[in-house]
Design a protein around this motif. Sequence first.
Motif, mmCIF file in Angstrom:
data_model
loop_
_atom_site.group_PDB
_atom_site.id
_atom_site.type_symbol
_atom_site.label_atom_id
_atom_site.label_comp_id
_atom_site.label_asym_id
_atom_site.label_seq_id
_atom_site.Cartn_x
_atom_site.Cartn_y
_atom_site.Cartn_z
ATOM 1 N N ARG A 238 0.833 -1.195 0.000
ATOM 2 C CA ARG A 238 0.000 0.000 0.000
ATOM 3 C C ARG A 238 0.868 1.245 0.000
ATOM 4 N N ASN A 239 0.456 2.238 -0.779
ATOM 5 C CA ASN A 239 1.167 3.508 -0.784
ATOM 6 C C ASN A 239 0.694 4.373 0.386
ATOM 7 N N ASN A 240 1.178 5.592 0.462
ATOM 8 C CA ASN A 240 0.849 6.472 1.587
ATOM 9 C C ASN A 240 -0.404 7.305 1.346
ATOM 10 N N LYS A 241 -1.113 7.016 0.286
ATOM 11 C CA LYS A 241 -2.304 7.794 -0.038
ATOM 12 C C LYS A 241 -3.421 7.494 0.954
ATOM 13 N N HIS A 242 -3.973 8.561 1.546
ATOM 14 C CA HIS A 242 -5.031 8.377 2.531
ATOM 15 C C HIS A 242 -6.277 7.821 1.854
ATOM 16 N N VAL A 243 -7.034 6.994 2.585
ATOM 17 C CA VAL A 243 -8.201 6.349 2.014
ATOM 18 C C VAL A 243 -9.251 7.363 1.567
ATOM 19 N N ILE A 244 -9.321 8.525 2.199
ATOM 20 C CA ILE A 244 -10.287 9.545 1.774
ATOM 21 C C ILE A 244 -9.955 10.039 0.373
ATOM 22 N N GLY B 89 -19.402 10.191 -9.495
ATOM 23 C CA GLY B 89 -20.258 9.479 -8.557
ATOM 24 C C GLY B 89 -21.046 10.352 -7.608
ATOM 25 N N PHE B 90 -20.735 11.651 -7.546
ATOM 26 C CA PHE B 90 -21.479 12.539 -6.654
ATOM 27 C C PHE B 90 -22.734 13.014 -7.384
ATOM 28 N N THR B 91 -23.803 12.239 -7.264
ATOM 29 C CA THR B 91 -25.043 12.518 -7.978
ATOM 30 C C THR B 91 -25.966 13.445 -7.201
ATOM 31 N N SER B 92 -25.690 13.713 -5.943
ATOM 32 C CA SER B 92 -26.476 14.622 -5.115
ATOM 33 C C SER B 92 -25.527 15.283 -4.124
ATOM 34 N N SER B 93 -26.093 15.937 -3.113
ATOM 35 C CA SER B 93 -25.268 16.621 -2.109
ATOM 36 C C SER B 93 -24.823 15.627 -1.043
ATOM 37 N N PHE B 94 -23.756 14.885 -1.340
ATOM 38 C CA PHE B 94 -23.176 13.946 -0.389
ATOM 39 C C PHE B 94 -21.947 14.583 0.252
ATOM 40 N N TYR B 95 -21.819 14.407 1.579
ATOM 41 C CA TYR B 95 -20.692 14.973 2.315
ATOM 42 C C TYR B 95 -20.035 13.898 3.178
ATOM 43 N N PHE B 96 -18.739 14.068 3.387
ATOM 44 C CA PHE B 96 -17.977 13.135 4.218
ATOM 45 C C PHE B 96 -18.610 13.034 5.592
ATOM 46 N N ASP B 97 -18.848 11.786 6.029
ATOM 47 C CA ASP B 97 -19.570 11.576 7.282
ATOM 48 C C ASP B 97 -18.790 10.759 8.309
ATOM 49 N N SER B 98 -18.077 9.715 7.854
ATOM 50 C CA SER B 98 -17.375 8.883 8.824
ATOM 51 C C SER B 98 -16.200 8.168 8.175
ATOM 52 N N LEU B 99 -15.264 7.788 9.023
ATOM 53 C CA LEU B 99 -14.086 7.022 8.622
ATOM 54 C C LEU B 99 -13.876 5.941 9.663
ATOM 55 N N LYS B 100 -13.933 4.679 9.233
ATOM 56 C CA LYS B 100 -13.802 3.557 10.159
ATOM 57 C C LYS B 100 -12.637 2.678 9.729
ATOM 58 N N THR B 101 -11.985 2.085 10.712
ATOM 59 C CA THR B 101 -10.853 1.193 10.455
ATOM 60 C C THR B 101 -11.143 -0.167 11.071
ATOM 61 N N PHE B 102 -10.944 -1.207 10.269
ATOM 62 C CA PHE B 102 -11.114 -2.583 10.740
ATOM 63 C C PHE B 102 -9.813 -3.332 10.459
ATOM 64 N N SER C 293 -8.167 -2.823 7.050
ATOM 65 C CA SER C 293 -9.196 -2.347 6.128
ATOM 66 C C SER C 293 -9.763 -1.011 6.595
ATOM 67 N N GLU C 294 -10.214 -0.207 5.633
ATOM 68 C CA GLU C 294 -10.742 1.126 5.946
ATOM 69 C C GLU C 294 -12.040 1.357 5.177
ATOM 70 N N GLU C 295 -12.939 2.115 5.791
ATOM 71 C CA GLU C 295 -14.238 2.381 5.183
ATOM 72 C C GLU C 295 -14.574 3.858 5.299
ATOM 73 N N VAL C 296 -14.947 4.472 4.174
ATOM 74 C CA VAL C 296 -15.318 5.888 4.121
ATOM 75 C C VAL C 296 -16.791 5.975 3.735
ATOM 76 N N THR C 297 -17.541 6.834 4.445
ATOM 77 C CA THR C 297 -18.964 7.010 4.159
ATOM 78 C C THR C 297 -19.265 8.473 3.882
ATOM 79 N N PHE C 298 -20.035 8.719 2.818
ATOM 80 C CA PHE C 298 -20.544 10.042 2.483
ATOM 81 C C PHE C 298 -22.061 10.021 2.686
#
Length: 454
Positions: free
Chosen positions: A288-294, A306-319, A322-327
């Motif tokens: 993996r490179n140093n690029k942040h998951v966001i 992919g931004f079809t409406s007004s979606f905004y960054f909401d959460s960042l989770k780490t498992f 593995s990493e998960e980003v939610t808008f």
Amino acid sequence: MVEHIKTTTLWFLILLSVFLTYQIWTFQPEYAILKSTEYIDNTQIGLEKKLHEVIKPKQVILHEEGKSFASIDNSVFAQRFYEEYFGTPLEKFMIRPNLSPFHRINSDYKIEFIFPTSIPSEIFKDIYQMNHSDQLFISKIDRMVFALEKERDKEIVRVKLISNDERVIVEANTNIPVSRFIEDIALNSTNVFYEVFPFDIIDFGNGYRKTTYLPIEAMYLNSATYIAKPLPTDHFRQVLFSDPNFVKHYLQSNGEESFTDGNRMVNILQGGNILRYINPTFGDLVERNNKHVIFSALDFLNGHGGFTSSFYFDSLKTFGTSEEVTFRLFIGGLPVYSTNIFEVNNLFEITLHRGNGNQIEQYVRPMFIMDEEPINISKSTRLPSGKELIEALENKEEFERSLLTDINYGFTMIMRQSFVVLEPRWFIQYNGNWQVVHIAEEVDDSEAITNGLE
């Protein structure tokens, strides 16, 4: 005679060759058909957005001489404050180990920006276009506070970057004019904001607390109905597969659809309302490179609009690794937190998952887009005051204070075929999930929502 025939034939071939060569040199192909064919670009579904366009505060709070104020929809005026102050150059970062937590910052004029989740420092640097070698002394930021302070014989506006998790406050200087700062707060706190009071949700120790702001008086917000237009499945098939010509289509017995090229897979779920993309990678074989998951998530979404409406960054989770980003979807400045379809969050969330490697391995999103303007606005819904809300929570026998992690108001989404109804409600983040709070006078029997705390 034979020689005469040979000579004639030879001249004929020479003249034919000259004629054909001339035809090749002077040939002009007919472009009329090609020119009349309209090119259709199927690669862009929605919009491309920059980082600062998808990160916004959950609350913008104005503090004026002991009173606090917030915008009712956190949209026009709050967004103006956000854009204006986030463009401010910051300098002379220094950690203040003995600096009091925010609620004890002694200043008559403050503007507080509260984020829905902690913002990683490298993301913060990118928003401010800072040099990534600059030392911030902090790895993540919960909130920012611009405060008017005295320095020797003059006043100056400083910013505090607060990390409750790390129990650290970093201070920096700004070039914001003092007169404009005071005028911004005084003008808007009386005209477009409502008065709020602080409510401490989590105590991190040493005076650091997660504080939200609740209205002193009840609020009235409108319900609204919007047309929901389906997004074409073919667009996603073309952009999510490397070669759409080799994609096979399967129709399930329950009406759900699947597309696969033997490696990647796209499933269309919930009656065509949800897309789930799976791209299995062998992350343990990829460094993996140093690029942040966001940044990875943003690049992935921008790759096909992919931004079809007004979606905004909401959460960042780490498992683990593995990493998960939610808008999250916002309508009219307010977030959408629930739906009448039980536990189907991806009607109002875009979720991207990155495993051990660098690629996005899972991508789940809604398959419809809402019109910008509602087709109908219903009568106002009364949202009880903050005091009423707290009392209602404390009076519930099954309520455990330690499981409460956030409070906010927003919309619940009611799906009805080709349109959606958005109804304002109070929500709490309880045991890791957003749940609607039912208060006796708020519930409409005809539109009762079954999930949440009863």
